[in-house]
Design a protein around this motif. Structure first.
Motif, PDB file in Angstrom:
ATOM      1  N   ALA A 120      51.630  45.603  48.588  1.00 56.16           N
ATOM      2  CA  ALA A 120      52.736  45.011  48.408  1.00 56.16           C
ATOM      3  C   ALA A 120      52.860  44.246  47.301  1.00 56.16           C
ATOM      4  CB  ALA A 120      53.655  44.714  49.524  1.00 56.16           C
ATOM      5  N   THR A 121      51.704  43.752  46.762  1.00 51.03           N
ATOM      6  CA  THR A 121      51.712  42.893  45.752  1.00 51.03           C
ATOM      7  C   THR A 121      51.392  43.206  44.369  1.00 51.03           C
ATOM      8  OG1 THR A 121      49.169  42.674  45.663  1.00 51.03           O
ATOM      9  CG2 THR A 121      50.287  41.394  47.364  1.00 51.03           C
ATOM     10  N   ALA A 122      51.636  42.458  43.386  1.00 45.23           N
ATOM     11  CA  ALA A 122      51.382  43.188  41.876  1.00 45.23           C
ATOM     12  C   ALA A 122      50.029  43.846  41.711  1.00 45.23           C
ATOM     13  CB  ALA A 122      51.441  42.060  40.910  1.00 45.23           C
ATOM     14  N   ALA A 123      49.297  43.497  42.504  1.00 41.44           N
ATOM     15  CA  ALA A 123      47.941  43.939  42.418  1.00 41.44           C
ATOM     16  C   ALA A 123      47.666  45.106  43.379  1.00 41.44           C
ATOM     17  CB  ALA A 123      46.622  43.080  42.978  1.00 41.44           C
ATOM     18  N   GLY A 124      48.769  45.808  43.795  1.00 41.79           N
ATOM     19  CA  GLY A 124      48.751  46.764  44.810  1.00 41.79           C
ATOM     20  C   GLY A 124      48.107  47.991  44.303  1.00 41.79           C
ATOM     21  N   SER A 126      46.222  48.733  41.872  1.00 45.51           N
ATOM     22  CA  SER A 126      44.620  48.666  41.622  1.00 45.51           C
ATOM     23  C   SER A 126      43.980  48.646  42.804  1.00 45.51           C
ATOM     24  CB  SER A 126      44.306  47.365  40.597  1.00 45.51           C
ATOM     25  OG  SER A 126      44.680  46.396  41.109  1.00 45.51           O
ATOM     26  N   TYR A 127      44.506  47.684  43.750  1.00 41.47           N
ATOM     27  CA  TYR A 127      43.816  47.610  45.054  1.00 41.47           C
ATOM     28  C   TYR A 127      43.900  48.934  45.747  1.00 41.47           C
ATOM     29  CZ  TYR A 127      43.419  46.430  49.984  1.00 41.47           C
ATOM     30  OH  TYR A 127      43.176  46.274  51.425  1.00 41.47           O
ATOM     31  N   GLU A 128      44.654  49.702  45.696  1.00 40.43           N
ATOM     32  CA  GLU A 128      44.958  51.152  46.295  1.00 40.43           C
ATOM     33  C   GLU A 128      43.875  52.019  45.743  1.00 40.43           C
ATOM     34  OE1 GLU A 128      48.596  53.860  47.749  1.00 40.43           O
ATOM     35  OE2 GLU A 128      48.541  52.923  45.861  1.00 40.43           O
ATOM     36  N   ARG A 129      43.681  52.207  44.430  1.00 44.16           N
ATOM     37  CA  ARG A 129      42.957  52.932  43.744  1.00 44.16           C
ATOM     38  C   ARG A 129      41.555  52.643  44.002  1.00 44.16           C
ATOM     39  NH1 ARG A 129      45.062  52.430  39.462  1.00 44.16           N
ATOM     40  NH2 ARG A 129      43.858  50.617  38.525  1.00 44.16           N
ATOM     41  N   HIS A 130      41.221  51.259  44.135  1.00 42.52           N
ATOM     42  CA  HIS A 130      39.839  50.801  44.190  1.00 42.52           C
ATOM     43  C   HIS A 130      39.623  51.278  45.722  1.00 42.52           C
ATOM     44  CE1 HIS A 130      36.216  48.338  44.315  1.00 42.52           C
ATOM     45  NE2 HIS A 130      36.496  47.568  45.422  1.00 42.52           N
TER      46      HIS A 130
END
Length: 266
Positions: A120-124, A126-130
């Motif tokens: 749910a963050t701005a990095a969501g 990229s985090y999800e893809r990683h």
């Protein structure tokens, strides 16, 4: 007893401290075992004690023929950016698989451990893809290393089925990979279990069931919470009719109560 689930195996959790009770339940209700003790880090770290526990189980003459085990899951992050954490996580997974191999288990359960708050963050994105790419690549490797053991990825913190569905889609060519659908976890998520079942159904190989109040993962005996078990049976028949099923309650009393509930209701 198993007529409600056709030819699909039903399992309970045994514990060595009350193994005589577990064996009596297994024989009376014709159920298998899913070991939980070997998921604990303090068991895996004591190599001699772990080996002794394996030998104790294997020495039982009336051990059920169908067994699975739960793999390590505490703080296991095979997708971590921290190399040391990642390496320890990979070690725990392989320790669990080695244990499953020694026990002769058909399958083993791991958690994806994706953090929904980070999604749910701005990095969501990229985090999800990683998470997807790293988890996929690692489990492709271990599936090839342990081809005789089915590896099941379970929904835990997940609020929706999307990430596990995406992972499973990218693993469809791996014959010994599938999903473990924890119905109780789906029941307390903000997403209707019917959506979980529909999206994950093609990939579900194993199921965990227990009851709860719709808010917390209480691991109650079946019939002691608010779960709509008629709905579960309908979804099972529609989406995952051949999966094995663990009654995920720890005490022998709750296991018996759950098995009797199934017998009466279905």
């Amino acid at each position: 007893m198993n007529k409600s689930f056709g030819n699909s195996p039903i399992l309970i959790i045994p514990f060595w401290k009350n193994i005589s009770e577990s064996l009596k339940i297994a024989e009376k209700y014709d159920v298998g075992f899913e070991y939980n003790e070997f998921a604990m880090p303090w068991v895996l770290d004591d190599e001699q004690n772990c080996e002794n526990l394996i030998l104790n189980y294997k020495s039982l003459k009336n051990l059920p023929s169908y067994t699975t085990t739960h793999g390590a899951f505490f703080d296991v992050l095979v997708f971590s950016d921290d190399e040391r954490i990642r390496k320890v996580s990979e070690l725990r997974v392989r320790q669990s698989l080695n244990t499953a191999q020694k026990l002769g288990c058909r399958g083993i359960v791991f958690h994806g451990n994706i953090n929904p708050l980070l999604l749910a963050t701005a990095a969501g994105p990229s985090y999800e893809r990683h998470w997807l790419e790293t988890t996929r690549d690692f489990f492709r490797t271990v599936c090839s290393e342990y081809p005789d053991i089915d590896i099941y990825m379970e929904n835990m913190w997940d609020r929706t089925p999307d990430n596990l569905a995406n992972l499973a889609k990218e693993m469809t060519d791996i014959k010994n990979f599938g999903l473990c659908f924890d119905y109780a976890h789906a029941h307390i998520s903000p997403t209707d279990p019917e959506i979980w079942s529909e999206m994950l159904g093609p990939y579900i190989r194993h199921v965990h069931i227990n009851d709860n109040d719709g808010k917390a993962d209480l691991h109650l005996a079946l019939g002691k919470g608010i779960t709509d078990w008629n709905k579960f049976m309908n979804l099972r028949e529609r989406d995952f009719p051949h999966s094995s099923i663990l009654i995920e309650t720890s005490s022998p009393e709750a296991q018996i109560e759950s098995l009797e509930f199934i017998s009466r209701k279905f």
